[in-house]
Write a protein that holds these residues in place. Structure first.
Motif, PDB file in Angstrom:
ATOM      1  N   PHE A   7      13.703  42.832  12.254  1.00 58.30           N
ATOM      2  CA  PHE A   7      12.329  43.234  12.554  1.00 58.30           C
ATOM      3  C   PHE A   7      12.198  43.712  14.002  1.00 58.30           C
ATOM      4  CE2 PHE A   7      11.404  41.401   8.548  1.00 58.30           C
ATOM      5  CZ  PHE A   7      10.181  41.913   8.155  1.00 58.30           C
ATOM      6  N   GLY A   8      12.955  43.119  14.919  1.00 55.38           N
ATOM      7  CA  GLY A   8      12.964  43.590  16.302  1.00 55.38           C
ATOM      8  C   GLY A   8      13.469  45.019  16.399  1.00 55.38           C
ATOM      9  N   GLY A   9      14.502  45.325  15.643  1.00 51.31           N
ATOM     10  CA  GLY A   9      15.015  46.700  15.609  1.00 51.31           C
ATOM     11  C   GLY A   9      13.997  47.670  15.041  1.00 51.31           C
ATOM     12  N   LEU A  10      13.291  47.250  14.003  1.00 53.28           N
ATOM     13  CA  LEU A  10      12.243  48.099  13.431  1.00 53.28           C
ATOM     14  C   LEU A  10      11.114  48.329  14.434  1.00 53.28           C
ATOM     15  CD1 LEU A  10      12.023  46.592   9.831  1.00 53.28           C
ATOM     16  CD2 LEU A  10      12.963  48.821  10.486  1.00 53.28           C
ATOM     17  N   GLY A  11      10.743  47.281  15.154  1.00 49.53           N
ATOM     18  CA  GLY A  11       9.703  47.418  16.177  1.00 49.53           C
ATOM     19  C   GLY A  11      10.115  48.380  17.282  1.00 49.53           C
ATOM     20  N   THR A  12      11.381  48.317  17.668  1.00 53.09           N
ATOM     21  CA  THR A  12      11.891  49.237  18.688  1.00 53.09           C
ATOM     22  C   THR A  12      11.845  50.677  18.207  1.00 53.09           C
ATOM     23  OG1 THR A  12      13.314  47.487  19.534  1.00 53.09           O
ATOM     24  CG2 THR A  12      13.890  49.738  20.156  1.00 53.09           C
ATOM     25  N   VAL A  14       9.731  51.893  16.004  1.00 51.18           N
ATOM     26  CA  VAL A  14       8.315  52.278  15.995  1.00 51.18           C
ATOM     27  C   VAL A  14       7.870  52.642  17.407  1.00 51.18           C
ATOM     28  CG1 VAL A  14       5.966  51.397  15.665  1.00 51.18           C
ATOM     29  CG2 VAL A  14       7.698  51.028  13.913  1.00 51.18           C
ATOM     30  N   ARG A  15       8.276  51.849  18.403  1.00 52.46           N
ATOM     31  CA  ARG A  15       7.912  52.149  19.782  1.00 52.46           C
ATOM     32  C   ARG A  15       8.477  53.512  20.200  1.00 52.46           C
ATOM     33  NH1 ARG A  15      10.323  48.238  23.290  1.00 52.46           N
ATOM     34  NH2 ARG A  15      12.087  49.610  23.534  1.00 52.46           N
ATOM     35  N   TYR A  16       9.710  53.794  19.853  1.00 51.19           N
ATOM     36  CA  TYR A  16      10.329  55.072  20.211  1.00 51.19           C
ATOM     37  C   TYR A  16       9.566  56.238  19.582  1.00 51.19           C
ATOM     38  CZ  TYR A  16      13.573  58.923  20.524  1.00 51.19           C
ATOM     39  OH  TYR A  16      14.111  60.147  20.757  1.00 51.19           O
ATOM     40  N   ILE A  17       9.261  56.128  18.297  1.00 50.94           N
ATOM     41  CA  ILE A  17       8.539  57.198  17.600  1.00 50.94           C
ATOM     42  C   ILE A  17       7.154  57.389  18.211  1.00 50.94           C
ATOM     43  CG2 ILE A  17       7.458  57.824  15.396  1.00 50.94           C
ATOM     44  CD1 ILE A  17       9.932  56.430  14.062  1.00 50.94           C
ATOM     45  N   PHE A  18       6.480  56.300  18.487  1.00 54.67           N
ATOM     46  CA  PHE A  18       5.157  56.351  19.092  1.00 54.67           C
ATOM     47  C   PHE A  18       5.236  56.998  20.471  1.00 54.67           C
ATOM     48  CE2 PHE A  18       0.839  54.912  18.861  1.00 54.67           C
ATOM     49  CZ  PHE A  18       0.450  54.760  20.173  1.00 54.67           C
ATOM     50  N   THR A  34       3.220  53.968  26.857  1.00 54.28           N
ATOM     51  CA  THR A  34       3.632  52.566  27.009  1.00 54.28           C
ATOM     52  C   THR A  34       2.421  51.651  27.007  1.00 54.28           C
ATOM     53  OG1 THR A  34       5.576  53.240  28.253  1.00 54.28           O
ATOM     54  CG2 THR A  34       4.895  50.948  28.463  1.00 54.28           C
ATOM     55  N   LEU A  35       1.350  52.052  27.677  1.00 46.99           N
ATOM     56  CA  LEU A  35       0.142  51.243  27.692  1.00 46.99           C
ATOM     57  C   LEU A  35      -0.418  51.083  26.280  1.00 46.99           C
ATOM     58  CD1 LEU A  35      -2.004  49.693  29.307  1.00 46.99           C
ATOM     59  CD2 LEU A  35      -3.248  51.858  29.509  1.00 46.99           C
ATOM     60  N   LEU A  36      -0.488  52.175  25.528  1.00 48.05           N
ATOM     61  CA  LEU A  36      -1.036  52.098  24.174  1.00 48.05           C
ATOM     62  C   LEU A  36      -0.188  51.231  23.254  1.00 48.05           C
ATOM     63  CD1 LEU A  36      -2.343  55.714  23.504  1.00 48.05           C
ATOM     64  CD2 LEU A  36      -3.669  53.647  23.920  1.00 48.05           C
ATOM     65  N   VAL A  37       1.114  51.357  23.333  1.00 52.32           N
ATOM     66  CA  VAL A  37       1.961  50.551  22.453  1.00 52.32           C
ATOM     67  C   VAL A  37       1.841  49.071  22.807  1.00 52.32           C
ATOM     68  CG1 VAL A  37       4.189  50.593  23.665  1.00 52.32           C
ATOM     69  CG2 VAL A  37       4.142  50.631  21.193  1.00 52.32           C
ATOM     70  N   ASN A  38       1.713  48.748  24.080  1.00 54.12           N
ATOM     71  CA  ASN A  38       1.538  47.358  24.478  1.00 54.12           C
ATOM     72  C   ASN A  38       0.164  46.822  24.068  1.00 54.12           C
ATOM     73  OD1 ASN A  38       4.105  47.065  25.502  1.00 54.12           O
ATOM     74  ND2 ASN A  38       3.509  47.583  27.583  1.00 54.12           N
ATOM     75  N   VAL A  39      -0.841  47.674  24.110  1.00 56.19           N
ATOM     76  CA  VAL A  39      -2.185  47.276  23.684  1.00 56.19           C
ATOM     77  C   VAL A  39      -2.200  46.993  22.184  1.00 56.19           C
ATOM     78  CG1 VAL A  39      -4.497  48.246  23.301  1.00 56.19           C
ATOM     79  CG2 VAL A  39      -3.467  48.332  25.563  1.00 56.19           C
ATOM     80  N   LEU A  70       6.891  42.735  16.870  1.00 59.87           N
ATOM     81  CA  LEU A  70       6.059  43.012  18.048  1.00 59.87           C
ATOM     82  C   LEU A  70       6.837  42.852  19.344  1.00 59.87           C
ATOM     83  CD1 LEU A  70       2.702  41.374  16.958  1.00 59.87           C
ATOM     84  CD2 LEU A  70       3.336  43.795  16.905  1.00 59.87           C
ATOM     85  N   GLY A  71       7.812  41.933  19.357  1.00 59.49           N
ATOM     86  CA  GLY A  71       8.673  41.799  20.528  1.00 59.49           C
ATOM     87  C   GLY A  71       9.504  43.050  20.767  1.00 59.49           C
ATOM     88  N   GLY A  72       9.965  43.660  19.680  1.00 63.85           N
ATOM     89  CA  GLY A  72      10.716  44.907  19.794  1.00 63.85           C
ATOM     90  C   GLY A  72       9.825  46.094  20.107  1.00 63.85           C
ATOM     91  N   MET A  73       8.600  46.057  19.590  1.00 62.29           N
ATOM     92  CA  MET A  73       7.679  47.177  19.792  1.00 62.29           C
ATOM     93  C   MET A  73       7.099  47.211  21.202  1.00 62.29           C
ATOM     94  SD  MET A  73       4.406  48.073  17.463  1.00 62.29           S
ATOM     95  CE  MET A  73       2.930  48.506  18.325  1.00 62.29           C
ATOM     96  N   SER A  74       6.724  46.055  21.729  1.00 58.66           N
ATOM     97  CA  SER A  74       6.120  46.024  23.062  1.00 58.66           C
ATOM     98  C   SER A  74       7.211  46.102  24.130  1.00 58.66           C
ATOM     99  CB  SER A  74       5.296  44.755  23.243  1.00 58.66           C
ATOM    100  OG  SER A  74       6.121  43.625  23.122  1.00 58.66           O
ATOM    101  N   THR A  75       6.807  46.476  25.320  1.00 54.09           N
ATOM    102  CA  THR A  75       7.808  46.635  26.367  1.00 54.09           C
ATOM    103  C   THR A  75       7.211  46.373  27.742  1.00 54.09           C
ATOM    104  OG1 THR A  75       9.255  48.209  27.467  1.00 54.09           O
ATOM    105  CG2 THR A  75       7.420  49.138  26.252  1.00 54.09           C
TER     106      THR A  75
END
Length: 121
Positions: A7-12, A14-18, A34-39, A70-75
């Motif tokens: 799931f961390g890999g999937l979140g990462t 998603v963050r890259y695509i976003f 980065t701000l939007l993905v963290n929000v 969410l840990g993988g998605m946020s940064t």
């Protein structure tokens, strides 16, 4: 543990695509992606935490979603790097406002996510 990593890999991803999608149309110095993905991640984490506390989500699901996805998605590291980059380029106001927004807005969104679950409970 393996599912948290998956799931961390999937979140990462998603963050890259976003990030790539936002940067295609946002051509300003302010690091909006980065701000939007963290929000978004903070809002979802608030919802997940409330779901766990109110027993609508079990611990394993919460762990996979929050720690994994969410840990993988946020940064946080990218946000700090962008703050430093803005400061090094002497964009003091942008660096300060981005730092402030990166700390305050996600907290507000996490509280809003919690509140949404609490109200609908």
């Amino acid at each position: 543990m393996l599912l948290v990593c998956v799931f961390g890999g999937l979140g990462t991803m998603v963050r890259y695509i976003f990030d790539v999608s936002i940067r295609r149309w946002w051509h300003h110095a302010f690091p909006l992606a980065t701000l939007l993905v963290n929000v978004i991640a903070s809002f979802c984490a608030g919802m997940a935490a409330a779901g766990y506390v109110y027993h609508t989500v079990d611990q394993a699901t919460s762990l996979m979603f929050v720690a994994g996805f969410l840990g993988g998605m946020s940064t946080f590291s990218a946000a700090v790097s962008e703050m430093v980059s803005l400061a090094r380029n002497r964009r003091w106001w942008l660096a300060f406002s981005y730092a402030l927004m990166s700390m305050v807005v996600p907290l507000v969104c996490a509280a809003a996510g919690w509140g949404l679950v609490a109200v609908t409970r």
